[in-house]
Enzyme design. Sequence first.
Site, mmCIF file in Angstrom:
data_model
loop_
_atom_site.group_PDB
_atom_site.id
_atom_site.type_symbol
_atom_site.label_atom_id
_atom_site.label_comp_id
_atom_site.label_asym_id
_atom_site.label_seq_id
_atom_site.Cartn_x
_atom_site.Cartn_y
_atom_site.Cartn_z
ATOM 1 N N ASP A 216 0.881 -1.159 0.000
ATOM 2 C CA ASP A 216 0.000 0.000 0.000
ATOM 3 C C ASP A 216 0.927 1.220 0.000
ATOM 4 O O ASP A 216 2.090 1.129 0.409
ATOM 5 C CB ASP A 216 -0.874 -0.024 1.265
ATOM 6 C CG ASP A 216 -1.627 1.279 1.448
ATOM 7 O OD1 ASP A 216 -2.283 1.712 0.493
ATOM 8 O OD2 ASP A 216 -1.545 1.866 2.555
HETATM 9 MG MG MG Z 1 -3.032 3.269 3.307
#
Ligand code: MG
Length: 228
Positions: free
Chosen positions: A8
């Site tokens: 991420d």
């Molecule tokens: Mg994030």
Amino acid sequence: MIKTLLWDVDGTLLDFGKAEEYGIRKCFEIFSLGECTDEMLSRYSLINKKYWEMLERGELTKPQVLRGRFEEFFKTECIGFDKIDDFNLEYQYRLGDKVFFCDNALETVQSLKGKVRQYAVTNGTFVAQSRKLSQSGLDKIFDDVFISDKIGFEKPSVDFFNAVEEKIGKFNSRETMIIGDSLTSDIRGGNNANILCCWYNPKGDKPKTSLKIDYEITNISQVIDIIE
Ligand SMILES: [Mg+2]
């Protein structure tokens, strides 16, 4: 043995809070809206988070999120301003102006380059995310980047992960790991895709969750220990 990492970006490798603060203040300046105080910023941050969670749950579309968060924010602050779409476009662009890394993030992905395959898996707009990835140099470190805007699906949807698999080959559930700070998008997404899940939890939150979390870390450098 872990061979593939899905990273991420916001809140995991890059400090989203700092970029957000900078971006909003810059836009207040550009649109002559006066001062944006720390209190206003924290209220905006909560509103924004709420809208993205509605997107993750499929309750809103992306354009509704991008517009709605600022509409609600200006209303909350009693600021009479109607150039919401212009403000939003400028903000997307400004988010990528400056790079703020999370602690040890750059060192960690650099040291893993060539040892494992690394990919960015990020929600967000194409303008903001692609600019952030190139400004930070992360696009050169990663083997590829996957931005939800381009794919047409958001994490945690399994469709997002299917699109990644189509490009890089089928995931091996014991060799592929997602690392992210969000339980609702990254960890739920990893559960949906049936891969290992590493939750980056720098503040040591203790939420009740039924999600499968294989590893929990407070510093990004701990990913190196997990792999070795
Ligand atoms: Mg994030």
